[in-house]
Design a protein around this motif. Structure first.
Motif, PDB file in Angstrom:
ATOM      1  N   ASN A  98       0.822  -1.208   0.000  1.00 30.18           N
ATOM      2  CA  ASN A  98       0.000   0.000   0.000  1.00 30.18           C
ATOM      3  C   ASN A  98       0.859   1.263   0.000  1.00 30.18           C
ATOM      4  O   ASN A  98       0.535   2.238  -0.674  1.00 30.18           O
ATOM      5  N   LEU A 101       2.237   1.605  -3.519  1.00 30.40           N
ATOM      6  CA  LEU A 101       1.177   2.059  -4.427  1.00 30.40           C
ATOM      7  C   LEU A 101       0.884   3.548  -4.251  1.00 30.40           C
ATOM      8  O   LEU A 101       0.693   4.274  -5.222  1.00 30.40           O
ATOM      9  N   GLU A 102       0.865   3.977  -3.007  1.00 32.68           N
ATOM     10  CA  GLU A 102       0.615   5.393  -2.740  1.00 32.68           C
ATOM     11  C   GLU A 102       1.756   6.259  -3.278  1.00 32.68           C
ATOM     12  O   GLU A 102       1.538   7.321  -3.840  1.00 32.68           O
ATOM     13  N   ARG A 103       2.956   5.759  -3.104  1.00 35.38           N
ATOM     14  CA  ARG A 103       4.135   6.522  -3.531  1.00 35.38           C
ATOM     15  C   ARG A 103       4.331   6.521  -5.038  1.00 35.38           C
ATOM     16  O   ARG A 103       4.655   7.528  -5.630  1.00 35.38           O
ATOM     17  N   GLY A 105       2.198   4.463  -7.470  1.00 36.97           N
ATOM     18  CA  GLY A 105       1.044   4.089  -8.271  1.00 36.97           C
ATOM     19  C   GLY A 105       0.367   5.247  -8.968  1.00 36.97           C
ATOM     20  O   GLY A 105      -0.177   5.101 -10.053  1.00 36.97           O
ATOM     21  N   LYS A 106       0.387   6.405  -8.371  1.00 35.39           N
ATOM     22  CA  LYS A 106      -0.258   7.579  -8.955  1.00 35.39           C
ATOM     23  C   LYS A 106       0.437   8.034 -10.220  1.00 35.39           C
ATOM     24  O   LYS A 106      -0.187   8.599 -11.102  1.00 35.39           O
ATOM     25  N   GLU A 107       1.715   7.774 -10.303  1.00 41.64           N
ATOM     26  CA  GLU A 107       2.480   8.200 -11.470  1.00 41.64           C
ATOM     27  C   GLU A 107       2.233   7.314 -12.685  1.00 41.64           C
ATOM     28  O   GLU A 107       2.441   7.737 -13.806  1.00 41.64           O
ATOM     29  N   THR A 108       1.789   6.091 -12.455  1.00 39.76           N
ATOM     30  CA  THR A 108       1.705   5.146 -13.559  1.00 39.76           C
ATOM     31  C   THR A 108       0.616   5.500 -14.568  1.00 39.76           C
ATOM     32  O   THR A 108       0.807   5.315 -15.756  1.00 39.76           O
ATOM     33  N   ALA A 109      -0.520   6.007 -14.125  1.00 39.31           N
ATOM     34  CA  ALA A 109      -1.602   6.338 -15.055  1.00 39.31           C
ATOM     35  C   ALA A 109      -1.201   7.463 -16.017  1.00 39.31           C
ATOM     36  O   ALA A 109      -1.335   7.300 -17.234  1.00 39.31           O
ATOM     37  N   PRO A 110      -0.682   8.588 -15.540  1.00 37.12           N
ATOM     38  CA  PRO A 110      -0.250   9.631 -16.478  1.00 37.12           C
ATOM     39  C   PRO A 110       0.885   9.176 -17.396  1.00 37.12           C
ATOM     40  O   PRO A 110       0.904   9.511 -18.577  1.00 37.12           O
TER      41      PRO A 110
END
Length: 116
Positions: A98, A101-103, A105-110
């Motif tokens: 977790n 993912l927080e660190r 995971g947010k970067e992966t979509a853009p």
């Protein structure tokens, strides 16, 4: 099928099982390699949280703790020092997952959108 709580005598927590350690720029590759490795060791359930936390009074609590400690060792051994220091006090593999993912995971979509 072998139990997810089975550990082979040749397993030890500081084994390196991916080609490169996790850095701020290698999360996607690292998580793919680590997922493959944990799948082959029948320990992916600790990482994808399909194996739930057990209560201390259950029969499988100690094997679950032992395997969780092993998986935490595998994960942290394959991280650069700054990342390892940020997750070293996690009590479970799920907490490490977790946090990562927080660190990252947010970067992966853009990034995925940009690559397309």
């Amino acid at each position: 099928m072998a139990s997810s709580f089975y550990l082979h005598a040749s397993n030890y927590p500081t084994q390196m099982h991916v080609n490169d350690v996790l850095t701020d720029k290698s999360y996607n590759d690292w998580v793919q390699e680590m997922t493959n490795f944990l799948f082959t060791k029948n320990k992916i359930g600790f990482f994808d949280v399909s194996i739930k936390n057990l209560e201390k009074d259950t029969t499988d609590y100690m094997p679950w703790m032992r395997c969780g400690a092993m998986v935490k060792g595998w994960l942290t051994t394959a991280m650069e020092k700054d990342i390892r220091n940020s997750v070293k006090y996690a009590k479970t593999v799920a907490e490490i997952r977790n946090d990562l993912l927080e660190r990252f995971g947010k970067e992966t979509a853009p990034k995925a959108y940009e690559l397309k």
